[in-house]
Design an enzyme around this catalytic site. Sequence first.
Site, PDB file in Angstrom:
ATOM      1  N   GLU A 116       0.846  -1.199   0.000  1.00 16.45           N
ATOM      2  CA  GLU A 116       0.000   0.000   0.000  1.00 16.45           C
ATOM      3  C   GLU A 116       0.879   1.246   0.000  1.00 16.45           C
ATOM      4  O   GLU A 116       1.827   1.355   0.770  1.00 16.45           O
ATOM      5  CB  GLU A 116      -0.927  -0.023   1.240  1.00 16.45           C
ATOM      6  CG  GLU A 116      -1.559   1.298   1.626  1.00 16.45           C
ATOM      7  CD  GLU A 116      -2.432   1.923   0.528  1.00 16.45           C
ATOM      8  OE1 GLU A 116      -3.218   1.214  -0.107  1.00 16.45           O
ATOM      9  OE2 GLU A 116      -2.290   3.163   0.309  1.00 16.45           O
TER      10      GLU A 116
ATOM     11  N   ASP B 261     -12.043  -0.662  -8.137  1.00 10.07           N
ATOM     12  CA  ASP B 261     -12.111   0.555  -8.950  1.00 10.07           C
ATOM     13  C   ASP B 261     -11.060   0.575 -10.058  1.00 10.07           C
ATOM     14  O   ASP B 261     -11.248   1.235 -11.078  1.00 10.07           O
ATOM     15  CB  ASP B 261     -11.920   1.799  -8.063  1.00 10.07           C
ATOM     16  CG  ASP B 261     -13.233   2.258  -7.431  1.00 10.07           C
ATOM     17  OD1 ASP B 261     -14.235   1.524  -7.552  1.00 10.07           O
ATOM     18  OD2 ASP B 261     -13.254   3.352  -6.827  1.00 10.07           O
TER      19      ASP B 261
ATOM     20  N   TYR C 257     -27.978   8.964   6.262  1.00 10.82           N
ATOM     21  CA  TYR C 257     -28.233   7.767   7.067  1.00 10.82           C
ATOM     22  C   TYR C 257     -27.360   7.781   8.314  1.00 10.82           C
ATOM     23  O   TYR C 257     -26.366   8.490   8.381  1.00 10.82           O
ATOM     24  CB  TYR C 257     -28.035   6.474   6.271  1.00 10.82           C
ATOM     25  CG  TYR C 257     -26.707   6.298   5.556  1.00 10.82           C
ATOM     26  CD1 TYR C 257     -25.596   5.771   6.203  1.00 10.82           C
ATOM     27  CD2 TYR C 257     -26.582   6.626   4.200  1.00 10.82           C
ATOM     28  CE1 TYR C 257     -24.400   5.577   5.526  1.00 10.82           C
ATOM     29  CE2 TYR C 257     -25.382   6.435   3.524  1.00 10.82           C
ATOM     30  CZ  TYR C 257     -24.295   5.910   4.185  1.00 10.82           C
ATOM     31  OH  TYR C 257     -23.119   5.718   3.519  1.00 10.82           O
TER      32      TYR C 257
HETATM   33  P1  FAD Z   1      -9.531   2.539  -3.406  1.00  8.09           P
HETATM   34  O1  FAD Z   1     -10.399   2.662  -2.222  1.00  8.09           O
HETATM   35  O2  FAD Z   1      -9.280   3.757  -4.217  1.00  8.09           O
HETATM   36  O3  FAD Z   1      -8.141   1.942  -2.911  1.00  8.09           O
HETATM   37  C1  FAD Z   1      -6.995   1.956  -3.732  1.00  8.09           C
HETATM   38  C2  FAD Z   1      -5.788   1.815  -2.807  1.00  8.09           C
HETATM   39  O4  FAD Z   1      -4.632   1.659  -3.585  1.00  8.09           O
HETATM   40  C3  FAD Z   1      -5.578   3.067  -1.950  1.00  8.09           C
HETATM   41  O5  FAD Z   1      -5.369   2.670  -0.603  1.00  8.09           O
HETATM   42  C4  FAD Z   1      -4.335   3.698  -2.565  1.00  8.09           C
HETATM   43  O6  FAD Z   1      -3.553   4.417  -1.622  1.00  8.09           O
HETATM   44  C5  FAD Z   1      -3.601   2.479  -3.082  1.00  8.09           C
HETATM   45  N1  FAD Z   1      -2.699   2.746  -4.198  1.00  8.09           N
HETATM   46  C6  FAD Z   1      -2.951   3.499  -5.297  1.00  8.09           C
HETATM   47  N2  FAD Z   1      -1.888   3.499  -6.107  1.00  8.09           N
HETATM   48  C7  FAD Z   1      -0.949   2.712  -5.515  1.00  8.09           C
HETATM   49  C8  FAD Z   1       0.372   2.330  -5.876  1.00  8.09           C
HETATM   50  N3  FAD Z   1       0.938   2.759  -7.017  1.00  8.09           N
HETATM   51  N4  FAD Z   1       1.063   1.517  -5.037  1.00  8.09           N
HETATM   52  C9  FAD Z   1       0.498   1.078  -3.876  1.00  8.09           C
HETATM   53  N5  FAD Z   1      -0.744   1.425  -3.484  1.00  8.09           N
HETATM   54  C10 FAD Z   1      -1.453   2.224  -4.307  1.00  8.09           C
HETATM   55  N6  FAD Z   1     -19.440   1.958  -2.805  1.00  8.09           N
HETATM   56  C11 FAD Z   1     -20.334   1.156  -2.160  1.00  8.09           C
HETATM   57  O7  FAD Z   1     -20.265  -0.067  -2.289  1.00  8.09           O
HETATM   58  N7  FAD Z   1     -21.325   1.694  -1.370  1.00  8.09           N
HETATM   59  C12 FAD Z   1     -21.450   3.051  -1.198  1.00  8.09           C
HETATM   60  O8  FAD Z   1     -22.344   3.511  -0.463  1.00  8.09           O
HETATM   61  C13 FAD Z   1     -20.528   3.914  -1.864  1.00  8.09           C
HETATM   62  N8  FAD Z   1     -20.626   5.255  -1.735  1.00  8.09           N
HETATM   63  C14 FAD Z   1     -19.736   6.073  -2.372  1.00  8.09           C
HETATM   64  C15 FAD Z   1     -19.860   7.458  -2.244  1.00  8.09           C
HETATM   65  C16 FAD Z   1     -18.979   8.314  -2.891  1.00  8.09           C
HETATM   66  C17 FAD Z   1     -19.159   9.804  -2.779  1.00  8.09           C
HETATM   67  C18 FAD Z   1     -17.914   7.750  -3.671  1.00  8.09           C
HETATM   68  C19 FAD Z   1     -16.928   8.627  -4.370  1.00  8.09           C
HETATM   69  C20 FAD Z   1     -17.785   6.377  -3.807  1.00  8.09           C
HETATM   70  C21 FAD Z   1     -18.687   5.520  -3.172  1.00  8.09           C
HETATM   71  N9  FAD Z   1     -18.593   4.120  -3.287  1.00  8.09           N
HETATM   72  C22 FAD Z   1     -19.509   3.311  -2.666  1.00  8.09           C
HETATM   73  C23 FAD Z   1     -17.535   3.510  -4.116  1.00  8.09           C
HETATM   74  C24 FAD Z   1     -16.393   2.967  -3.259  1.00  8.09           C
HETATM   75  O9  FAD Z   1     -15.926   3.972  -2.407  1.00  8.09           O
HETATM   76  C25 FAD Z   1     -15.245   2.491  -4.143  1.00  8.09           C
HETATM   77  O10 FAD Z   1     -15.731   1.743  -5.212  1.00  8.09           O
HETATM   78  C26 FAD Z   1     -14.272   1.609  -3.350  1.00  8.09           C
HETATM   79  O11 FAD Z   1     -13.795   2.301  -2.234  1.00  8.09           O
HETATM   80  C27 FAD Z   1     -13.126   1.163  -4.248  1.00  8.09           C
HETATM   81  O12 FAD Z   1     -12.193   0.434  -3.487  1.00  8.09           O
HETATM   82  P2  FAD Z   1     -10.808   0.040  -4.128  1.00  8.09           P
HETATM   83  O13 FAD Z   1     -10.078  -0.690  -3.035  1.00  8.09           O
HETATM   84  O14 FAD Z   1     -10.987  -0.609  -5.434  1.00  8.09           O
HETATM   85  O15 FAD Z   1     -10.069   1.422  -4.437  1.00  8.09           O
END
Ligand code: FAD
Length: 410
Positions: free
Chosen positions: A36, A295, A217
């Site tokens: 991370e 994502d 909520y």
């Molecule tokens: P991220 O949470 O972006 O995690 C990526 C991680 O990778 C981070 O910790 C980052 O630091 C790390 N990283 C990045 N680049 C590197 C690198 N080069 N080397 C090492 N580490 C790296 N989803 C729901 O299911 N329910 C909801 O109610 C909901 N509400 C939302 C409301 C808002 C306003 C928004 C914007 C989003 C919402 N989402 C919701 C979507 C959800 O937040 C995301 O889809 C989810 O957090 C994605 O998780 P992830 O682990 O794929 O990506």
Amino acid sequence: TDGGDIDEFVVVGGGIGGLAAALALAVAGRQVRVLERASRFAEIGAGLQLAPNATRLLDRWGLLDRLLAVGHRPSRLVLADALRGTELAWLDLGTPFLERYGAPYVVAHRSDLHDLLLEGCRKAGVALEPARDVTEVVPDADGVTVRSADGRTNRCLAVVAADGLHSRLRALLSDDEPICSGYVAYRGAIPIDSARHRADLDDVVAWIGPGVHFVQYTLRAGALYNQVAVFRSERYRQGAADWGGPDELAQAFDTACPHVRGAAEDLRLDARWPMYDREPIDRWVAGDRVALLGDAAHPMLQYLAQGACQALEDADALARAVAAQPDDLAAALAAYTAERAPHTARVQRNARVWGDLWHADGLTAALRDDGLAGRSPTDYGATDWLYGAAPDQRASSPARAHGPYPTGRR
Ligand code: FAD
């Protein structure tokens, strides 16, 4: 690692998606390391809605009971008119919902879910390394070399790229860029007593209107109140570099009903999130050994509240695919993509349409409201495709007969 042993899996990114992937793989007996970028593993201070497609998996990983202890089980999912302040429609999240989906709808603080996943990873023996900014990932015939900004190198058999919306590793597969919707979100969880304009605490309410919506909520067993304001920025449409500021927030909610306008005034203004997604892609695997997840694979507008839920589904599908073909990782990653890419593409596309419907004006809004008015709160026809179990899950693990989750009201 730095000339040492080769890892089986390296997960790049320790957000909800990356940690869930690490946990699911570790629980299935694989050896996993998470790298991370941030100096510690953490999430932001806001809430998250978790539909049964996600809570079903948390249950399987042994985390649901603990999530429920710190989360909240709403009774209703309500759509309300942000201008008039009236209810348009609601979905019953009580007994009929539980019977249909075999798992509850839960709202939780992001950091509570993240902490549970982190602890689950620790217990399952996942190696967790913060402050590792991965700069390069190079697959070859025998494995993958992972380099980070501190000059260190890891070797592994496969990489899970869970590095989020702005994924660096996605560039191995696509040269696309995140697409800005011109909408911006302000959000945060505040102590319940400082939230002066609350909806019913057993409801998740989305107040919708032309170019705006506002979600409310409660979290942490009623201690916190989560609020999200989203609006279309006129300054963005005019091409201004600095857009979506607090002045525009106030302006966007100026014509809302007193409840929503007042609640918008209570929002913290120190951070904002411009809303992005990307076009779906159907290739998620580079060099047979690097697979996108969460994502990084399928960023979506948040209108269906499914981004994190879909990342948990990815994690489960990946672990199942690897368990089915442990000696052929390339085939396992291909099977994972084949199961997940079409479904998440559908969710991405539907999220956009759902947003357009929420933010509609004039005749479109009137037609929407007419359609909603006739809906029964227990008509789950529109949510089955999203909240139902994936076919493989259904076959391998019948939903546990649930009973122990008390709902707030019904
Ligand atoms: P991220 O949470 O972006 O995690 C990526 C991680 O990778 C981070 O910790 C980052 O630091 C790390 N990283 C990045 N680049 C590197 C690198 N080069 N080397 C090492 N580490 C790296 N989803 C729901 O299911 N329910 C909801 O109610 C909901 N509400 C939302 C409301 C808002 C306003 C928004 C914007 C989003 C919402 N989402 C919701 C979507 C959800 O937040 C995301 O889809 C989810 O957090 C994605 O998780 P992830 O682990 O794929 O990506």
